[in-house]
Design a protein around this motif. Structure first.
Motif, mmCIF file in Angstrom:
data_model
loop_
_atom_site.group_PDB
_atom_site.id
_atom_site.type_symbol
_atom_site.label_atom_id
_atom_site.label_comp_id
_atom_site.label_asym_id
_atom_site.label_seq_id
_atom_site.Cartn_x
_atom_site.Cartn_y
_atom_site.Cartn_z
ATOM 1 N N THR A 171 -1.251 -3.208 3.940
ATOM 2 C CA THR A 171 -0.473 -2.263 3.136
ATOM 3 C C THR A 171 -0.269 -2.808 1.738
ATOM 4 N N GLY A 172 0.323 -1.956 0.913
ATOM 5 C CA GLY A 172 0.783 -2.419 -0.396
ATOM 6 C C GLY A 172 -0.246 -2.281 -1.498
ATOM 7 N N TYR A 173 0.271 -2.454 -2.696
ATOM 8 C CA TYR A 173 -0.540 -2.284 -3.887
ATOM 9 C C TYR A 173 -0.438 -3.545 -4.728
ATOM 10 N N THR A 174 -1.592 -4.058 -5.136
ATOM 11 C CA THR A 174 -1.590 -5.208 -6.042
ATOM 12 C C THR A 174 -2.056 -4.728 -7.404
ATOM 13 N N PRO A 175 -1.219 -4.855 -8.436
ATOM 14 C CA PRO A 175 -1.626 -4.365 -9.750
ATOM 15 C C PRO A 175 -2.819 -5.140 -10.314
ATOM 16 N N LEU A 176 -3.537 -4.499 -11.224
ATOM 17 C CA LEU A 176 -4.706 -5.138 -11.854
ATOM 18 C C LEU A 176 -4.324 -6.456 -12.523
ATOM 19 N N SER A 177 -3.086 -6.495 -13.007
ATOM 20 C CA SER A 177 -2.642 -7.709 -13.720
ATOM 21 C C SER A 177 -2.656 -8.937 -12.811
ATOM 22 N N GLU A 178 -2.687 -8.726 -11.497
ATOM 23 C CA GLU A 178 -2.705 -9.872 -10.571
ATOM 24 C C GLU A 178 -4.115 -10.183 -10.090
ATOM 25 N N GLY A 179 -5.111 -9.645 -10.781
ATOM 26 C CA GLY A 179 -6.503 -9.965 -10.456
ATOM 27 C C GLY A 179 -7.272 -8.748 -9.989
ATOM 28 N N LEU A 180 -8.530 -8.639 -10.451
ATOM 29 C CA LEU A 180 -9.352 -7.463 -10.138
ATOM 30 C C LEU A 180 -9.636 -7.358 -8.644
ATOM 31 N N TRP A 181 -10.037 -8.484 -8.034
ATOM 32 C CA TRP A 181 -10.416 -8.452 -6.620
ATOM 33 C C TRP A 181 -9.215 -8.123 -5.731
ATOM 34 N N ALA A 182 -8.079 -8.733 -6.073
ATOM 35 C CA ALA A 182 -6.865 -8.456 -5.297
ATOM 36 C C ALA A 182 -6.515 -6.979 -5.406
ATOM 37 N N ASN A 183 -6.682 -6.437 -6.603
ATOM 38 C CA ASN A 183 -6.389 -5.022 -6.826
ATOM 39 C C ASN A 183 -7.346 -4.135 -6.023
#
Lengths: 324, 515
Positions: A171-183
């Motif tokens: 679940t959840g959303y990782t913003p682009l600011s925390e890395g492209l792959w994570a996003n």
């Protein structure tokens, strides 16, 4: 008629019609939300409130005014660029929508890319091998995917890829600011869930249109010239077969602007859909109206663009319009 | 250092608190579950059910979900409670009653600053309480603190609370975790209008970000007045309303801690050695409110019949997998009241009462539009069918339920009464016939008298007995039916260490640390 003048007149009329649609939808939503039992005052007051507390809140928020007066007040504020703030937590409506846009737009784009990646090869293969085992297998697989409710496919994907294999986040959303792959990782499962359902109509209409296109004389001509099958399919047949595909894609993108409600809830994605559903439950009228306004504008804008794309994809449509 | 704390002990006047007893209580309360040496650093990721609703007490009187944990990490009270009526100093050093019990003087801690640099002092306390007590502000928690007349500054670090009469629940009002009443905000942040969305307090964590329905982030306060605390660098609180999603988020390692009371998840996580459990007894009860003001439920025979047809134990087992506690009254501490005349399942008696009533009984039950709400609707329908009472369940969302309740347009509705260390004010609010919070519209003059007696008494034992007597009378009249007591379970990875939550308190992430 001068083509530029024609286009300005044509799109001017269209814009006016779209503005009327936006007004009508916002008024209708206002009325429908007002008809729901209970209002924001009950939600804000909570379980320890008294009736006099609720009346006081209602007065403070202007909820005891006539619905027409409230709508007029809201629309006049909107025209001045003020969507108001959330009754429930004080967040500015515009800020609430803008903060959720990256999630909604990214989910929309990734899911539609996934849907097209599934639909185009399958649609072309189905048309090229129409009525064969390949076509029938693809059709059966498509119907199977469509008949599985999205919440079931979402939970199955979470179970295998997040809980069992641990390849992707549940679940959840990782913003682009925390890395492209994570996003990107945070969107793979939700986008796949949506794409599995949305690719089916795309595939079906592409297959049908392409079967018709493949009967055209210019395709016969291309084949008789000895052009490779893939070249004929992708270069000569795909574009004229894409009109209905683009229409369906437009409709799908239009409704995804409002967020994919179930997917956003299951994957805990903070998108516009989740904002809207929470606001409806909490009778947070300003948020509901703001979201509906945004979704309506987005929807009609996409359809406006789709109309424009028709003439790009098929010059005959452009000529028909010019001929009046 | 712990100062001399004031506390009314028992009848015939007012006694002083014994500081040693408080020290012992404080030491016991502060004793960690895990005795290992705390470590510094790390980010704790928590998944709760509900997002915050804001942090301004006037706008959001009740602390809910992640808002409660955030508020308790960012802001502080004058006192904590030890769960047994004693006070533990936080921003207040001592609370001393006057000989007549109508004035309490609170000495305040020096050298503390709010996160925005504003000094904590008497002005901050007076400003906060002044806002709550000002009728213009229509603070919705005032029903529970009516006897407080005013708060005044008596020194830079001393304030005085003036009461209408002797009022024992005052110390609970200063220290409970029910709402934002007890948490002191920065007066500057409140005045600037930023506190509601970006709370500013004196606590161990500083508010950093609130992205509605996504996350709240608080970070370590490097200038915290309690040297050496907090241990964690950061806490991220995520609201995940869907129970399955929340469970998947914990199981996949995306969060370290989650709240749940779903039977399936409780069973799975309780048996998993990777997790530790803390049961959070938040007090109070969830109940089926019966509309005592209109037929057929204005007739006590019908209500009593329903009470005998209702099988709370079966319901708790079927609907909550025995996760939620059984309750025979709303006061907490089941044993302390003894027999309160709880009406046990007895279908024969129920049928006889319905026969005595002599008319067909058909009722509408308004429940929440959730799985549990629907299950409860079906169970209520089936149990009452056995005595010939027809029930039509009707799902509604919260505002819809509240509208029906306040409009008195309901027969049966799900409702709840919150828990507290001192249940006197809550009981007064939800049972007194003249109270606007009496949603059952229950009227019993004897109960009204007892409610006033317990309110005015300075004898804790008399008050306890009176509250129990009220419970007995209420159970006799059956103005509502008990669904279950209120509790939650917090599951967290075994590398996380926390202090035990206080009775009817909340978990304190501010004291947590990670291996």
């Amino acid at each position: 008629m001068n083509p530029i003048k024609f286009h300005m007149k044509y799109f001017g009329k269209k814009l006016l019609r779209l503005f009327a649609i936006v007004l009508a939808v916002s008024a209708l939503t206002f009325l429908m939300v007002d008809l729901l039992p209970g209002d924001a005052a009950y939600e804000i007051a909570g379980e320890e409130a008294s009736l006099s507390d609720i009346e006081a809140i209602r007065e403070e928020l202007g909820l005891n005014r006539n619905i027409f007066v409230r709508y007029a007040a809201w629309i006049s504020e909107v025209l001045r660029g003020n969507l108001g703030e959330s009754y429930n937590n004080g967040e500015r409506v515009s800020a609430a929508i803008v903060s959720r846009l990256p999630v909604t737009i990214e989910l929309l784009l990734v899911s539609q890319v996934f849907a097209l990646l599934l639909a185009i090869p399958a649609g072309i293969a189905g048309a090229y091998k129409a009525e064969t085992g390949v076509d029938k297998s693809l059709s059966s697989a498509a119907f199977a995917m469509m008949s599985i409710p999205i919440f079931v496919s979402s939970l199955v994907l979470i179970y295998f890829f997040a809980l069992k294999l641990r390849w992707l986040p549940a679940t959840g959303y990782t913003p682009l600011s925390e890395g492209l792959w994570a996003n990107v990782r945070s969107f793979i499962l939700p986008a796949t869930s949506i794409a599995m359902v949305e690719c089916v109509p795309l595939m079906r209409v592409l297959r049908t249109d392409m079967i018709a296109t493949l009967q055209e004389d210019y395709i016969l001509m291309a084949r008789s010239k000895g052009l490779p099958a893939l070249h004929v399919l992708f270069r000569h047949a795909l574009r004229p077969s894409s009109l209905t595909l683009v229409t369906i894609l437009g409709i799908q993108i239009g409704h995804l602007i409002g967020g994919a409600l179930i997917v956003e809830i299951i994957f805990a994605l903070p998108g516009v859909g989740r904002l809207l559903i929470g606001a409806i439950y909490g009778r947070d009228y300003n948020i509901v109206q703001g979201c509906i306004l945004f979704i309506t504008v987005g929807y009609v804008s996409v359809n406006f663009v789709v109309d424009f794309l028709y003439s790009v994809l098929d010059p005959r449509i452009r000529m028909e319009k010019a001929d009046g | 250092m712990i100062g001399a704390l004031g506390k009314i002990k028992h009848s015939n006047g007012i006694r002083w608190i014994v500081p040693i007893a408080l020290l012992v209580a404080a030491a016991l309360i502060c004793a960690p579950i895990h005795a290992a040496e705390p470590k510094y650093g790390g980010t704790l990721r928590y998944a709760g059910e509900l997002d915050a609703r804001g942090f301004d007490a006037i706008k959001t009187p009740v602390l809910l979900g992640n808002g409660a944990l955030t508020a308790l990490a960012v802001m502080e009270k004058l006192f904590e409670t030890d769960g047994d009526g004693g006070l533990i100093p936080v921003l207040g050093l001592s609370a001393t009653p006057s000989p007549d019990g109508k004035t309490w003087t609170v000495k305040l801690r020096r050298g503390v600053k709010f996160h925005d640099g504003t000094p904590f002092n008497a002005d901050a306390v007076v400003k906060h309480w002044g806002r709550l007590l000002d009728p213009e502000n229509r603070y919705r928690g005032r029903s529970l603190m009516k006897p407080i007349l005013s708060v005044e500054k008596t020194g830079d670090y001393e304030v005085r609370f003036l009461l209408k009469h002797v009022w024992l629940p005052f110390i609970d009002t200063l220290s409970n975790s029910r709402g934002l009443t007890t948490l002191i905000p920065s007066p500057k942040a409140v005045e600037d209008g930023v506190h509601h969305r970006a709370p500013v307090g004196t606590g161990p964590f500083v508010f950093k970000e609130w992205k509605t329905a996504d996350r709240i982030v608080v970070v370590k306060n490097p200038d915290y007045w309690q040297k050496g605390k907090p241990y964690l660098d950061k806490i991220v609180l995520k609201p995940i309303s869907d129970h399955e999603t929340r469970y998947a988020t914990l199981a996949s390692g995306q969060v370290d801690m989650m709240l749940t009371e779903r039977p399936g998840h409780v069973k799975k996580l309780s048996g998993d050695p990777k997790y530790t459990t803390t049961i959070l007894d938040i007090g109070g009860v969830v109940y089926l409110a019966l509309n005592n003001s209109k037929p057929p439920l204005d007739d006590p025979r019908v209500r009593r019949a329903l009470a005998h047809a209702w099988d709370q134990k079966k319901y708790i087992k079927a609907c909550t997998g025995d996760v939620m506690p059984y309750a025979e009254h709303w006061l907490g501490d089941e044993r302390s009241c003894g027999d309160v005349g709880y009406r046990r399942p007895d279908l024969e008696k129920a049928r006889a009462l319905i026969a005595e009533y002599g008319k067909p009984v058909e009722l509408e039950y308004i429940h929440s539009a959730t799985n549990r709400g629907r299950e409860t609707g079906l169970i209520v329908q089936q149990l009452f069918k056995k005595i010939g009472v027809k029930v039509n369940p009707r799902p509604l969302d919260f505002p819809g339920i509240m509208k029906q309740i306040f409009g008195r347009k309901f027969d049966i509705a799900s409702f709840m009464v919150g828990g507290s260390n001192d249940m006197g004010p809550v009981t007064m609010a939800f049972l007194h016939s003249k109270s606007p919070w009496n949603v059952n519209r229950y009227v019993n003059e004897e109960v009204d008298e007892l409610l006033l007696e317990q309110r005015m008494s300075d004898d804790p034992e008399f008050r306890r007995k009176t509250l129990c007597a009220i419970a007995k009378k209420v159970n006799f009249d059956a103005p509502f039916l008990y669904l279950f007591g209120r509790s939650y379970r917090i599951f967290y990875k075994t590398d996380i260490h926390m202090k035990a939550p206080k009775k009817y308190g909340r978990i304190r992430l501010a004291d947590a640390w990670m291996d």
